[in-house]
Design an enzyme around this catalytic site. Structure first.
Site, short mmCIF file in Angstrom:
data_model
loop_
_atom_site.label_atom_id
_atom_site.label_comp_id
_atom_site.label_asym_id
_atom_site.label_seq_id
_atom_site.Cartn_x
_atom_site.Cartn_y
_atom_site.Cartn_z
N GLU A 108 0.80 -1.21 0.00
CA GLU A 108 0.00 0.00 0.00
C GLU A 108 0.84 1.26 0.00
O GLU A 108 1.95 1.31 0.54
CB GLU A 108 -0.91 0.00 1.22
CG GLU A 108 -1.90 -1.13 1.12
CD GLU A 108 -3.09 -0.95 2.03
OE1 GLU A 108 -4.06 -1.68 1.84
OE2 GLU A 108 -3.06 -0.08 2.90
N CYS A 121 3.22 8.13 1.99
CA CYS A 121 3.75 7.06 2.84
C CYS A 121 3.99 5.84 1.95
O CYS A 121 3.05 5.33 1.35
CB CYS A 121 2.72 6.77 3.92
SG CYS A 121 3.18 5.43 5.02
N CYS A 128 6.65 -8.20 6.55
CA CYS A 128 7.80 -7.72 7.32
C CYS A 128 8.24 -8.82 8.26
O CYS A 128 7.42 -9.51 8.87
CB CYS A 128 7.43 -6.47 8.12
SG CYS A 128 8.81 -5.81 9.08
N CYS A 132 6.48 -7.12 14.85
CA CYS A 132 6.10 -6.40 16.07
C CYS A 132 4.71 -6.86 16.50
O CYS A 132 3.85 -7.12 15.66
CB CYS A 132 6.11 -4.89 15.82
SG CYS A 132 7.76 -4.29 15.39
N CYS A 135 1.49 -4.96 15.07
CA CYS A 135 1.49 -4.51 13.67
C CYS A 135 0.91 -5.59 12.75
O CYS A 135 1.40 -6.72 12.74
CB CYS A 135 2.92 -4.18 13.25
SG CYS A 135 3.07 -3.80 11.50
N CYS A 360 -1.73 3.81 10.14
CA CYS A 360 -0.60 2.94 10.44
C CYS A 360 -1.06 1.60 10.97
O CYS A 360 -1.97 1.52 11.77
CB CYS A 360 0.25 3.54 11.55
SG CYS A 360 1.19 4.91 11.02
N1 SAH Z 1 9.02 -0.84 9.84
C1 SAH Z 1 9.18 0.54 10.09
C2 SAH Z 1 8.29 1.41 9.24
C3 SAH Z 1 6.89 0.94 9.00
S1 SAH Z 1 5.80 0.92 10.38
C4 SAH Z 1 8.97 0.84 11.56
O1 SAH Z 1 8.53 -0.04 12.29
O2 SAH Z 1 9.30 1.94 11.96
C5 SAH Z 1 5.44 2.65 10.60
C6 SAH Z 1 4.96 3.00 12.00
O3 SAH Z 1 3.65 2.46 12.25
C7 SAH Z 1 5.86 2.44 13.08
O4 SAH Z 1 6.15 3.39 14.06
C8 SAH Z 1 5.01 1.33 13.63
O5 SAH Z 1 5.39 1.00 14.92
C9 SAH Z 1 3.62 1.91 13.54
N2 SAH Z 1 2.56 0.91 13.67
C10 SAH Z 1 2.58 -0.37 13.24
N3 SAH Z 1 1.42 -0.98 13.57
C11 SAH Z 1 0.65 -0.08 14.19
C12 SAH Z 1 -0.66 -0.11 14.76
N4 SAH Z 1 -1.42 -1.20 14.71
N5 SAH Z 1 -1.13 1.01 15.33
C13 SAH Z 1 -0.38 2.13 15.35
N6 SAH Z 1 0.85 2.22 14.84
C14 SAH Z 1 1.38 1.13 14.26
FE1 SF4 Z 2 7.73 -4.42 10.53
FE2 SF4 Z 2 5.39 -3.52 11.42
FE3 SF4 Z 2 7.41 -3.80 13.11
FE4 SF4 Z 2 7.50 -1.84 11.26
S1 SF4 Z 2 6.03 -2.02 12.96
S2 SF4 Z 2 9.15 -3.26 11.82
S3 SF4 Z 2 6.43 -2.86 9.56
S4 SF4 Z 2 6.41 -5.45 11.99
#
Ligand code: SAH
Ligand code: SF4
Length: 391
Positions: A108, A121, A128, A132, A135, A360
């Site tokens: 996306e 963005c 990934c 996390c 996420c 996000c």
């Molecule tokens: N992988 C990179 C960039 C993509 S994620 C990173 O982790 O920084 C971009 C941002 O979205 C990150 O700060 C991530 O922690 C946040 N994010 C991911 N899942 C989310 C969620 N469910 N709610 C709010 N923020 C989220």
């Molecule tokens: Fe990967 Fe999502 Fe963690 Fe960013 S927040 S590093 S996209 S798993």
């Protein structure tokens, strides 16, 4: 949109078989290509301007290139972006494209218009590997790295779709992409080579001419690659922190087990020696009862004491099966206040594009079930699911 298949690699220029996708070549790459094909170096600059400043995909329309060169390009090169599976516009103007990158994978790209800027963005991976806890991209697992041309094509396509190439005709301010954030799907610093070349193209004056301050790479903390980026192409840096201590961060961001907070903070300090901005942006997703207490805020203040920074608190965007809840607004406010009281500039991210799942962590929620995606795309692998203009 060009209708060629989306999944071709930005391969090294090849004389037999696969044609090179020019969207994946930076100034050096185009210059090498031109040299290999017996063309003068200035042709590379001309080509770059046609591709990125004017969004041109048709070699025949590149009228100031010699006819023989255009013929070579037609034979050996392509300019192609991933096919658009869907295109949604939110009531608040946020626009989201779902792009088919082949093999049942989709990524996306989100455009967020604001009064003083337009931010795109972009995604760097399908899925990934960092995984996390909060996420939805991480929960999908890792499929593959995007090639440079697939990253750049997101900007190229968005500019075309927003009508920005009609700039000389007076395009509306809110249609212009002034900032790019690498905050879509994937961990950019685990796809370093493609991300670096994409950055170089975005910054190039003959291409998009974006300033380093207006391009932000967001990382979950790949320490050695933060150092590499500092040397190769220091742009603005956002670090996804999410926890004030290793015990909690090990759980939320598993990469922390490899690169713990002390190493991450040291890398942030080193980065600032070359960064275009004099602060690091720390992102912190607010999870109810997990990382949002006053005690956590105090610990956080202590942790970042030596790193000039700003905080961006992101209310958690829930997704099915996450088992997590977003912090209550009063809690977020109180948490933010603790940071502000310690002298740290703190913002709470406004949720944009809620009605189209563009926020996000919701990215490509639609594609979590890949079987369904394939069905929707049909045998030809290309179909528009839905275009909803909510404005
Ligand atoms: N992988 C990179 C960039 C993509 S994620 C990173 O982790 O920084 C971009 C941002 O979205 C990150 O700060 C991530 O922690 C946040 N994010 C991911 N899942 C989310 C969620 N469910 N709610 C709010 N923020 C989220
Ligand atoms: Fe990967 Fe999502 Fe963690 Fe960013 S927040 S590093 S996209 S798993």
């Amino acid at each position: 949109m060009p209708s060629l298949p989306a999944s071709a690699d930005a391969a090294a220029p090849s004389h037999e078989g696969r044609r090179v996708n020019l969207l994946g070549l930076d100034a050096d790459g185009l210059a090498r290509l031109c040299a290999q094909w017996g063309q003068k170096p200035f042709r590379a600059r001309q080509l770059m301007r046609w591709l990125h400043q004017r969004g041109q995909a048709d070699f025949d329309a590149m009228t100031d290139l010699a006819r023989e060169f255009r013929e070579l390009l037609r034979e050996r090169a392509v300019v192609e972006a991933p096919a658009v599976i869907s295109d949604h516009v939110s009531a608040d103007g946020t626009r989201k494209w779902l792009l088919d990158v082949g093999g049942g994978n989709a990524v996306e790209t989100v455009f967020i218009p604001e009064t003083d800027r337009g931010t795109l963005c972009v995604s760097t991976q399908a899925g990934c590997a960092v995984n996390c806890m909060f996420c939805s991209t991480g929960k999908q697992g890792f499929s593959r790295n995007l090639d440079t041309h697939e990253i750049v094509a997101q900007l190229w396509h968005a500019n075309r779709a927003l009508g920005a190439y009609a700039r000389e005709k007076g395009v509306a301010e809110d249609r212009v992409i002034s900032n790019v954030v690498f905050m879509g799907m994937g961990e950019p610093l685990q796809n370093y080579a493609a991300t670096l070349t994409a950055l170089r193209i975005m910054l190039d004056d003959n291409a998009y001419g974006l300033s380093r301050r207006r391009v932000t790479v967001s990382t979950s903390g790949v320490v050695p690659m933060i150092d590499r980026l500092r040397e190769d192409c220091p742009v603005a840096l956002a670090v996804s922190l999410h926890a004030p201590n290793d015990a909690l961060r090990d759980e939320l961001v598993p990469l922390n087990r490899k690169y713990p907070l002390a190493e991450l903070m040291a890398a942030c300090s080193r980065y600032l020696e070359s960064a275009p901005r004099d602060f690091i942006t720390f992102e912190y997703v607010m999870l109810d009862g997990v990382n949002d207490s006053d005690r956590h805020a105090e610990e956080l203040v202590e942790l970042v004491r030596t790193v000039p920074c700003k905080f961006n608190l992101i209310p958690f965007n829930p997704f099915p099966g996450s088992g997590l809840r977003k912090s209550r607004p009063e809690r977020i406010k109180a948490f933010a206040q603790r940071l502000v009281d310690a002298g740290i500039v703190t913002t709470v991210r406004r949720t944009r594009g809620d009605d189209i799942d563009a926020a996000c962590g919701q990215l490509a929620g639609e594609v979590q079930d890949r079987t369904r995606l394939r069905e929707r795309m049909g045998a030809r692998g290309r179909r528009v699911i839905a275009v909803s203009e909510a404005r």
